[in-house]
Design a protein around this motif. Structure first.
Motif, PDB file in Angstrom:
ATOM      1  N   THR A  29      64.233  13.284  30.753  1.00 15.24           N
ATOM      2  CA  THR A  29      63.675  14.492  30.151  1.00 15.24           C
ATOM      3  C   THR A  29      63.250  15.434  31.262  1.00 15.24           C
ATOM      4  OG1 THR A  29      61.437  13.581  30.055  1.00 15.24           O
ATOM      5  CG2 THR A  29      62.817  13.249  28.120  1.00 15.24           C
ATOM      6  N   VAL A  30      63.380  16.723  30.992  1.00 14.44           N
ATOM      7  CA  VAL A  30      62.940  17.756  31.934  1.00 14.44           C
ATOM      8  C   VAL A  30      61.891  18.590  31.213  1.00 14.44           C
ATOM      9  CG1 VAL A  30      63.631  19.732  33.329  1.00 14.44           C
ATOM     10  CG2 VAL A  30      65.170  17.784  33.092  1.00 14.44           C
ATOM     11  N   ASN A  31      60.695  18.634  31.767  1.00 13.39           N
ATOM     12  CA  ASN A  31      59.562  19.352  31.176  1.00 13.39           C
ATOM     13  C   ASN A  31      59.319  18.936  29.725  1.00 13.39           C
ATOM     14  OD1 ASN A  31      59.175  20.784  33.566  1.00 13.39           O
ATOM     15  ND2 ASN A  31      60.609  22.377  32.929  1.00 13.39           N
ATOM     16  N   GLY A  32      59.461  17.631  29.450  1.00 10.05           N
ATOM     17  CA  GLY A  32      59.164  17.106  28.128  1.00 10.05           C
ATOM     18  C   GLY A  32      60.281  17.211  27.110  1.00 10.05           C
ATOM     19  N   GLN A  33      61.419  17.778  27.477  1.00  8.35           N
ATOM     20  CA  GLN A  33      62.542  17.918  26.550  1.00  8.35           C
ATOM     21  C   GLN A  33      63.721  17.081  27.029  1.00  8.35           C
ATOM     22  OE1 GLN A  33      63.268  22.113  26.511  1.00  8.35           O
ATOM     23  NE2 GLN A  33      61.642  22.532  25.030  1.00  8.35           N
ATOM     24  N   PRO A  43      62.860  24.338  41.124  1.00  8.68           N
ATOM     25  CA  PRO A  43      61.617  23.834  41.721  1.00  8.68           C
ATOM     26  C   PRO A  43      60.455  23.962  40.732  1.00  8.68           C
ATOM     27  CG  PRO A  43      62.811  25.149  43.306  1.00  8.68           C
ATOM     28  CD  PRO A  43      63.541  25.287  41.995  1.00  8.68           C
ATOM     29  N   THR A  44      59.527  23.025  40.807  1.00 10.78           N
ATOM     30  CA  THR A  44      58.342  22.850  39.954  1.00 10.78           C
ATOM     31  C   THR A  44      58.668  22.239  38.591  1.00 10.78           C
ATOM     32  OG1 THR A  44      58.289  25.048  38.925  1.00 10.78           O
ATOM     33  CG2 THR A  44      57.183  24.808  41.067  1.00 10.78           C
ATOM     34  N   ASP A  45      59.922  21.906  38.309  1.00  8.74           N
ATOM     35  CA  ASP A  45      60.239  21.203  37.071  1.00  8.74           C
ATOM     36  C   ASP A  45      59.758  19.756  37.179  1.00  8.74           C
ATOM     37  OD1 ASP A  45      61.395  23.315  35.809  1.00  8.74           O
ATOM     38  OD2 ASP A  45      63.471  22.678  36.144  1.00  8.74           O
ATOM     39  N   LYS A  46      59.320  19.197  36.039  1.00  4.47           N
ATOM     40  CA  LYS A  46      58.924  17.796  35.984  1.00  4.47           C
ATOM     41  C   LYS A  46      60.021  17.015  35.283  1.00  4.47           C
ATOM     42  CE  LYS A  46      53.973  17.773  36.317  1.00  4.47           C
ATOM     43  NZ  LYS A  46      53.883  17.106  37.577  1.00  4.47           N
ATOM     44  N   ILE A  47      60.532  16.012  35.972  1.00  4.57           N
ATOM     45  CA  ILE A  47      61.590  15.171  35.438  1.00  4.57           C
ATOM     46  C   ILE A  47      60.999  13.784  35.176  1.00  4.57           C
ATOM     47  CG2 ILE A  47      63.824  14.101  35.878  1.00  4.57           C
ATOM     48  CD1 ILE A  47      64.466  16.407  37.748  1.00  4.57           C
ATOM     49  N   THR A  48      61.234  13.267  33.975  1.00  2.77           N
ATOM     50  CA  THR A  48      60.841  11.907  33.637  1.00  2.77           C
ATOM     51  C   THR A  48      62.109  11.126  33.365  1.00  2.77           C
ATOM     52  OG1 THR A  48      58.841  12.753  32.599  1.00  2.77           O
ATOM     53  CG2 THR A  48      59.438  10.491  32.099  1.00  2.77           C
ATOM     54  N   LEU A  49      62.270   9.995  34.052  1.00  2.00           N
ATOM     55  CA  LEU A  49      63.451   9.180  33.824  1.00  2.00           C
ATOM     56  C   LEU A  49      63.050   7.728  33.684  1.00  2.00           C
ATOM     57  CD1 LEU A  49      64.959   7.729  36.707  1.00  2.00           C
ATOM     58  CD2 LEU A  49      64.434  10.065  37.288  1.00  2.00           C
ATOM     59  N   ARG A  50      63.750   7.030  32.813  1.00  2.00           N
ATOM     60  CA  ARG A  50      63.488   5.604  32.590  1.00  2.00           C
ATOM     61  C   ARG A  50      64.606   4.813  33.233  1.00  2.00           C
ATOM     62  NH1 ARG A  50      60.197   2.262  30.187  1.00  2.00           N
ATOM     63  NH2 ARG A  50      60.973   0.361  29.217  1.00  2.00           N
ATOM     64  N   LEU A  61      60.611  19.661  44.226  1.00  2.00           N
ATOM     65  CA  LEU A  61      60.041  20.534  45.250  1.00  2.00           C
ATOM     66  C   LEU A  61      61.058  21.535  45.772  1.00  2.00           C
ATOM     67  CD1 LEU A  61      57.959  17.953  47.303  1.00  2.00           C
ATOM     68  CD2 LEU A  61      57.168  19.467  45.496  1.00  2.00           C
ATOM     69  N   ASP A  62      62.305  21.084  45.923  1.00  2.54           N
ATOM     70  CA  ASP A  62      63.361  21.940  46.456  1.00  2.54           C
ATOM     71  C   ASP A  62      64.693  21.381  45.980  1.00  2.54           C
ATOM     72  OD1 ASP A  62      64.507  24.001  47.802  1.00  2.54           O
ATOM     73  OD2 ASP A  62      64.201  23.175  49.815  1.00  2.54           O
ATOM     74  N   ILE A  63      65.723  22.169  46.075  1.00  2.00           N
ATOM     75  CA  ILE A  63      67.060  21.760  45.640  1.00  2.00           C
ATOM     76  C   ILE A  63      67.896  21.452  46.884  1.00  2.00           C
ATOM     77  CG2 ILE A  63      69.121  22.443  44.361  1.00  2.00           C
ATOM     78  CD1 ILE A  63      66.643  22.216  42.611  1.00  2.00           C
ATOM     79  N   TYR A  76      62.502  16.810  48.934  1.00  2.00           N
ATOM     80  CA  TYR A  76      63.045  17.455  47.746  1.00  2.00           C
ATOM     81  C   TYR A  76      62.368  17.058  46.434  1.00  2.00           C
ATOM     82  CZ  TYR A  76      66.615  18.706  51.059  1.00  2.00           C
ATOM     83  OH  TYR A  76      67.266  19.195  52.157  1.00  2.00           O
ATOM     84  N   ARG A  77      61.540  16.008  46.473  1.00  2.00           N
ATOM     85  CA  ARG A  77      60.862  15.605  45.244  1.00  2.00           C
ATOM     86  C   ARG A  77      59.504  14.994  45.571  1.00  2.00           C
ATOM     87  NH1 ARG A  77      59.594  10.407  46.129  1.00  2.00           N
ATOM     88  NH2 ARG A  77      61.293   9.017  46.515  1.00  2.00           N
ATOM     89  N   LYS A  78      58.609  15.058  44.574  1.00  2.00           N
ATOM     90  CA  LYS A  78      57.304  14.412  44.692  1.00  2.00           C
ATOM     91  C   LYS A  78      57.239  13.372  43.593  1.00  2.00           C
ATOM     92  CE  LYS A  78      52.379  15.226  44.605  1.00  2.00           C
ATOM     93  NZ  LYS A  78      51.336  16.185  44.264  1.00  2.00           N
ATOM     94  N   ASP A  79      57.051  12.104  43.968  1.00  2.00           N
ATOM     95  CA  ASP A  79      57.005  11.006  43.005  1.00  2.00           C
ATOM     96  C   ASP A  79      55.585  10.858  42.489  1.00  2.00           C
ATOM     97  OD1 ASP A  79      57.523   8.840  41.471  1.00  2.00           O
ATOM     98  OD2 ASP A  79      58.168   7.528  43.103  1.00  2.00           O
ATOM     99  N   GLU A  80      55.388  11.066  41.189  1.00  2.00           N
ATOM    100  CA  GLU A  80      54.073  10.968  40.573  1.00  2.00           C
ATOM    101  C   GLU A  80      53.996   9.779  39.616  1.00  2.00           C
ATOM    102  OE1 GLU A  80      53.593  14.777  38.765  1.00  2.00           O
ATOM    103  OE2 GLU A  80      53.320  15.788  40.682  1.00  2.00           O
ATOM    104  N   THR A  81      54.832   8.786  39.841  1.00  2.00           N
ATOM    105  CA  THR A  81      54.846   7.604  38.992  1.00  2.00           C
ATOM    106  C   THR A  81      53.550   6.828  39.206  1.00  2.00           C
ATOM    107  OG1 THR A  81      57.230   7.500  39.302  1.00  2.00           O
ATOM    108  CG2 THR A  81      56.166   5.549  38.393  1.00  2.00           C
TER     109      THR A  81
END
Length: 131
Positions: A29-33, A43-50, A61-63, A76-81
């Motif tokens: 999901t990207v930004n809850g969708q 940049p600044t998108d939140k990605i959730t993956l299972r 953070l960057d592409i 390029y990414r910040k892990d907030e798990t």
């Protein structure tokens, strides 16, 4: 950049095809969708993956221009798990290994008796109760 390509570039999936399949199955999901493989990521998108029974939460953070080395992924990414997710995975792994090791074959009679003794509830004797 496409979300499947981004996840492949930051090494969450070994191939783009596996990342695409994960998107199609609804694991990403990207930004809850729910995200299609062709969904653009900024940049600044939140990605959730299972993956592997863990819900990873990433902030873009960057592409990257193309697939990056493992040491450069944090650019390029910040892990907030949350740490609890990894602890839960470790508990699952330990619980599977607790009783029988993989590849040891069928349980023996002694194993069956041990299982029966474990699952049987102790009998309660009410005859001694003279109140």
């Amino acid at each position: 950049m496409r979300v499947d390509k981004y996840l492949w570039c930051v090494r969450y999936y070994k191939t783009r095809n596996i990342a695409t399949e994960a998107c199609k199955k609804g694991h990403i999901t990207v930004n809850g969708q729910a995200a299609k493989p062709s969904r653009e990521v900024f940049p600044t998108d939140k990605i959730t993956l299972r993956r592997d029974q863990i819900n990873y939460i990433l902030t873009v953070l960057d592409i990257p221009d193309n697939r990056v080395g493992a040491k450069l992924v944090d650019i390029y990414r910040k892990d907030e798990t949350p740490a609890e997710a990894f602890e839960h995975l470790e508990l699952l792994r330990l619980s599977k290994e607790h009783y029988r090791a993989k590849g040891t074959g069928r349980p023996t009679k002694k194993d069956r008796r041990d299982i029966d003794d474990y699952t049987d509830e102790p009998s309660i004797d009410f005859e001694d109760d003279n109140i």
